[in-house]
Scaffold this active site. Structure first.
Site, mmCIF file in Angstrom:
data_model
loop_
_atom_site.group_PDB
_atom_site.id
_atom_site.type_symbol
_atom_site.label_atom_id
_atom_site.label_comp_id
_atom_site.label_asym_id
_atom_site.label_seq_id
_atom_site.Cartn_x
_atom_site.Cartn_y
_atom_site.Cartn_z
ATOM 1 C CD GLU A 152 53.273 32.242 36.212
ATOM 2 O OE1 GLU A 152 54.046 32.864 35.486
ATOM 3 O OE2 GLU A 152 52.635 32.773 37.125
ATOM 4 C CD GLU A 166 53.079 37.583 42.506
ATOM 5 O OE1 GLU A 166 52.498 38.538 41.949
ATOM 6 O OE2 GLU A 166 54.255 37.258 42.230
ATOM 7 C CG ASN A 210 51.846 39.493 36.197
ATOM 8 O OD1 ASN A 210 51.215 40.539 36.356
ATOM 9 N ND2 ASN A 210 51.965 38.577 37.146
ATOM 10 C CD1 TRP A 211 54.160 44.564 32.519
ATOM 11 C CD2 TRP A 211 53.442 46.680 32.666
ATOM 12 N NE1 TRP A 211 54.381 45.173 31.301
ATOM 13 C CE2 TRP A 211 53.940 46.475 31.372
ATOM 14 C CE3 TRP A 211 52.922 47.940 33.000
ATOM 15 C CZ2 TRP A 211 53.957 47.481 30.402
ATOM 16 C CZ3 TRP A 211 52.924 48.944 32.041
ATOM 17 C CH2 TRP A 211 53.447 48.705 30.757
ATOM 18 C CE LYS A 212 55.379 39.281 39.250
ATOM 19 N NZ LYS A 212 55.709 38.136 40.080
ATOM 20 C CG HIS A 232 49.936 35.436 39.232
ATOM 21 N ND1 HIS A 232 50.664 35.537 40.378
ATOM 22 C CD2 HIS A 232 50.820 35.510 38.210
ATOM 23 C CE1 HIS A 232 51.948 35.684 40.070
ATOM 24 N NE2 HIS A 232 52.068 35.666 38.751
ATOM 25 N N GLY A 253 59.385 35.190 40.878
ATOM 26 C CA GLY A 253 59.972 36.345 41.544
ATOM 27 C C GLY A 253 61.140 35.983 42.444
ATOM 28 C CB SER A 299 62.925 33.364 37.624
ATOM 29 O OG SER A 299 62.472 33.774 38.911
ATOM 30 N N GLY A 349 57.287 37.988 34.640
ATOM 31 C CA GLY A 349 57.082 39.034 35.640
ATOM 32 C C GLY A 349 58.171 40.084 35.549
ATOM 33 N N GLY A 350 59.184 39.937 36.404
ATOM 34 C CA GLY A 350 60.246 40.946 36.524
ATOM 35 C C GLY A 350 60.823 41.420 35.199
HETATM 36 C C1 PEP Z 1 54.816 36.051 37.133
HETATM 37 O O1 PEP Z 1 54.527 37.039 37.781
HETATM 38 O O2 PEP Z 1 53.928 35.388 36.575
HETATM 39 C C2 PEP Z 1 56.228 35.655 37.039
HETATM 40 C C3 PEP Z 1 56.518 34.566 36.373
HETATM 41 O O3 PEP Z 1 57.136 36.454 37.675
HETATM 42 P P1 PEP Z 1 58.740 36.398 37.532
HETATM 43 O O4 PEP Z 1 59.035 36.288 36.059
HETATM 44 O O5 PEP Z 1 59.219 37.674 38.124
HETATM 45 O O6 PEP Z 1 59.183 35.176 38.258
#
Ligand code: PEP
Length: 255
Positions: A170, A100, A13-15, A98, A176, A216, A237-238
């Site tokens: 999640e 966010e 997930n590049w956000k 998600h 994040g 994460s 994500g990251g």
């Molecule tokens: C996500 O955006 O779904 C996510 C899990 O982010 P991160 O890996 O950065 O925690």
């Protein structure tokens, strides 16, 4: 995970990161890095990168997903993108619910359900996100809350449609933040989610449903998290923006 009954899926997930030009460079690095994957690989760039992503990943093992979708088919919904628009581009997956989106854009369980239904109707595969906040975990309501989110998101989804559903557990407090759920915590909740799917659709469907962990996940902890029986992949994500890290997670899921 049980590779005999279900598929491991690693989705990035590049956000809200990467212009189309930057996306092209990242995809050029990702293609060789994940080409030997023995799991499904998905990237979910922003809407503005989707055309480029579909074009550049054609003929590779990378599938493209979107990060959101509107639930109406078309009409006066300024700024929104429909499931048919995504499907027509060659997009294969979409993320719904998600945290966010829930936190910053007033997403509710009901709208997650509507988006999921619209995406399935258009022939997209859906990664449905569920998970508790830190406060909810501390209140001891994680199991009930995640069960409720899962049940509402899947309202009206048939057993046959479940082959196009992936559920991503999640925990909001791990997204994040650099703070990861322990592999035991991830396993416990993923197992609970599978029990909810079994309650709704029976054991065979539950055993065939891919349930990811997200929060994460990185090159250093992927092995341990993905080694758990009910953790069938990751929503990343990251680390999905760093080709070597993303590739290491894909390698961990390919074992
Ligand atoms: C996500 O955006 O779904 C996510 C899990 O982010 P991160 O890996 O950065 O925690």
């Amino acid at each position: 995970m049980n590779k005999a009954t279900r598929k491991a899926i690693i989705a990035g997930n590049w956000k809200m990161n990467k212009t189309a030009t930057e996306a092209a460079a990242l995809i050029a690095d990702l293609i060789p890095a994940v080409k030997n994957a023995d799991c499904e690989v998905v990237i979910c760039p922003p809407f503005t990168d989707l055309v480029k992503a579909v074009e550049l990943t054609k003929g590779t093992n990378i599938h493209v997903g979107a990060q959101n979708v509107h639930f109406e088919k078309s009409g006066a919904f300024t700024g929104e993108i429909s499931a048919d628009m995504l499907k027509d581009l060659g997009v294969a997956y979409v993320i719904t619910g998600h945290s966010e989106r829930r936190q910053y854009f007033a997403e509710t369980d009901v709208t997650v359900n509507k988006r999921t239904a619209a995406a399935l109707a258009a022939g997209l595969k859906v990664i449905v996100c569920v998970g508790e906040t830190l406060e909810q975990r501390e209140q001891g309501v994680t199991a009930e809350l995640v069960a409720l989110q899962t049940k509402i998101a899947l309202g009206g989804v048939s057993a046959d449609d479940m082959k196009n559903i992936v559920i991503a557990y999640e925990p909001v407090w791990a997204i994040g933040t650099g703070r990861t759920a322990t592999s035991e915590q991830a396993q416990e909740v993923c197992k609970n989610i599978r029990a909810v799917v079994a309650e709704l659709y029976g054991n065979a469907v539950a055993e065939a449903t891919t349930i990811q962990y997200g929060g994460s996940m990185n090159a250093g902890n992927a092995d341990e998290l993905l080694g758990k029986a009910d953790v069938d992949g990751g929503l990343i994500g990251g680390a999905s923006l760093k080709p070597a890290d993303f590739a290491a997670i894909v390698t961990a899921a390919s074992k």
